[in-house]
Design a protein around this motif. Structure first.
Motif, PDB file in Angstrom:
ATOM      1  N   TYR A 131       0.966  -1.299  -0.391  1.00  0.00           N
ATOM      2  CA  TYR A 131      -0.130   0.168   0.122  1.00  0.00           C
ATOM      3  C   TYR A 131       0.656   1.239  -0.484  1.00  0.00           C
ATOM      4  O   TYR A 131       0.361   2.094  -0.470  1.00  0.00           O
ATOM      5  N   GLU A 135       0.063   3.806  -2.879  1.00  0.00           N
ATOM      6  CA  GLU A 135      -1.375   4.997  -2.379  1.00  0.00           C
ATOM      7  C   GLU A 135      -1.473   5.507  -3.757  1.00  0.00           C
ATOM      8  O   GLU A 135      -2.316   6.097  -3.503  1.00  0.00           O
ATOM      9  N   LEU A 138      -2.873   5.413  -7.010  1.00  0.00           N
ATOM     10  CA  LEU A 138      -4.075   4.987  -6.820  1.00  0.00           C
ATOM     11  C   LEU A 138      -5.371   5.603  -6.026  1.00  0.00           C
ATOM     12  O   LEU A 138      -6.540   6.143  -7.341  1.00  0.00           O
ATOM     13  N   GLU A 139      -4.605   6.787  -5.427  1.00  0.00           N
ATOM     14  CA  GLU A 139      -5.664   7.619  -5.669  1.00  0.00           C
ATOM     15  C   GLU A 139      -6.230   8.575  -6.510  1.00  0.00           C
ATOM     16  O   GLU A 139      -6.869   8.869  -6.865  1.00  0.00           O
ATOM     17  N   ALA A 149      -7.417   4.246  -2.354  1.00  0.00           N
ATOM     18  CA  ALA A 149      -6.626   3.351  -3.063  1.00  0.00           C
ATOM     19  C   ALA A 149      -5.616   2.263  -1.861  1.00  0.00           C
ATOM     20  O   ALA A 149      -6.796   0.740  -2.700  1.00  0.00           O
TER      21      ALA A 149
END
Length: 451
Positions: A131, A135, A138-139, A149
């Motif tokens: 993650y 992150e 994905l955010e 995310a």
């Protein structure tokens, strides 16, 4: 009187000499007896190891034949069912188990528990490590609906780990199936973009290669080996493939081939999945990047039987015998005990890639269900993502459960893998293999496999 004393002294010297000679002879006899006893123990040990190896191999052969027969029967029935059953009816039948419906709340701010993370096939430390690296990407992704995310990653890992279809996953996460599909494709794209070069790293430096050689030699004893190469056929949908005939392998089902090199710890060093199932291993090897890498590899040499040997890969009978790719001796009645023994040690070295493939498809069930999940064009991205996730999980020591390797339903049963024997051998490759066989014969117990 002096004459008698002199005679007694001579007699005593003779007796001392006789006693010393007897003592020396006795010590020699004892040493010879001890040597014979040691040699006898060594012979008994080698005979025991040889018999044990033969018995274990016979049992494994019987088990493997029975296993292959069962898997072949189940996979054949599974393929027939997939051909007859329409896709729409299949999606209606794949309903989630009632007690699983509320495992995952709809809130995208949810922190997953250890029980929920187990369904992602990784532990909390591995999830957090992944993650932290993904992150930001994905955010910032422009996908609908808006999700954090953490939730996007959880959805994707659940689908890849369990192999559930998008509709079942959507029900569990209280989302639309289009959102699940978008999350999976986004996650795979981001993982390949950011982590492939970091996680799948072919050794280029001499120190890196030297470390790999040392680990393999500690594992199996064969010098100069730093990796094992093999291939795995991943099923794809036959009906949606252009030029479908080239994807049909020798077992009659459609596939894309994952060719991989792994180290002694079972981590991927190199992967490629661009070749359709009809391609044989020799052609795939020659047309892949690994062939040029190995041909141009400037690694540390080791003198074996008065000749320098470059770093090597171990392969099975599907591959050609080359100076840097060692395959087993062809099983014939004329094989020498040393050649048979070398095959056993080489098989132990190649076992690391067999185990790696088993853990790969056991942890990421989506690989056996690509034919019903995504289009064929998306399968390579799924394969590469699972290979990267495998390395991350192994690096972070994320536990692997043996139950994941078991087939709990017919979707988990993979079709039987194609197998063939490559007849391509090079003279330089034969010389290297013979040197290695002689090296192992002189330094390690002889294991003769009559089968």
């Amino acid at each position: 009187m002096s004459f008698e004393m002199e005679a007694d002294m001579v007699s005593n010297r003779v007796i001392v000499e006789i006693v010393n000679e007897y003592r020396t002879m006795l010590q020699q006899q004892i040493a010879l007896h001890l040597k014979r006893q040691r040699d006898h123990i060594v012979r008994m040990r080698r005979r025991f190891l040889s018999k044990l190896a033969r018995r274990l191999h016979r049992n494994y052969i019987l088990y493997d034949r029975h296993r292959r027969s069962l898997l072949s029967d189940v996979s054949f029935l599974n393929m027939r069912r997939r051909e007859v059953q329409p896709a729409t009816s299949r999606s209606r039948l794949q309903q989630p188990v009632p007690e699983q419906l509320h495992l995952f709340p709809a809130s995208s701010e949810h922190e997953f528990t250890e029980e929920q993370l187990e369904r992602f096939r990784i532990n909390h430390a591995t999830f957090q490590c992944l993650y932290d690296q993904l992150e930001h990407e994905l955010e910032d992704a422009d996908c609908e609906p808006a999700m954090t995310a953490r939730m996007r990653m959880g959805v994707a890992l659940y689908v890849l780990g369990t192999g559930k279809d998008f509709e079942s996953a959507a029900t569990l996460f209280h989302l639309h199936s289009r959102a699940v599909r978008a999350s999976v494709h986004l996650f795979c794209g981001v993982v390949n973009k950011l982590l492939r070069d970091r996680q799948i790293d072919f050794p280029h430096s001499r120190n890196h290669i030297r470390c790999g050689v040392k680990e393999f030699e500690e594992l199996v004893g064969i010098p100069q080996v730093f990796g094992a190469i093999g291939c795995l056929h991943i099923p794809v949908e036959r009906g949606t493939v252009k030029d479908a005939a080239k994807y049909i392998n020798s077992k009659g089902w459609s596939s894309i081939i994952l060719q991989a090199i792994v180290d002694s710890r079972g981590r991927f060093l190199d992967v490629s999945c661009e070749h359709p199932g009809h391609t044989n291993a020799a052609d795939m090897l020659i047309n892949s990047s690994i062939y040029q890498r190995m041909e141009q590899l400037d690694g540390p040499c080791q003198k074996i039987d008065k000749s320098n040997v470059l770093p090597l890969l171990l392969g099975d009978g599907k591959y050609p015998l080359l100076p840097w790719l060692i395959t087993p001796y062809l099983t014939t009645a004329q094989m020498t005990p040393a050649e048979r023994s070398f095959n056993v040690y080489a098989a132990k070295g190649r076992a690391c890639i067999v185990r790696t493939f088993e853990r790969l498809v056991g942890r990421w069930k989506a690989l056996n269900r690509c034919s019903t999940m995504v289009a064929t064009s998306c399968v390579p991205e799924i394969i590469l993502t699972c290979c990267i996730l495998h390395n991350i999980a192994e690096q972070n020591r994320s536990p692997y459960k043996d139950a994941w390797s078991e087939c709990h339903n017919e979707e988990d049963v993979a079709p039987e893998q194609p197998h063939w024997e490559c007849q391509i051998t090079s003279m330089d490759g034969e010389e290297v293999r013979n040197r290695l066989s002689k090296f192992m014969h002189e330094r390690f117990p002889l294991i003769v496999d009559d089968d």
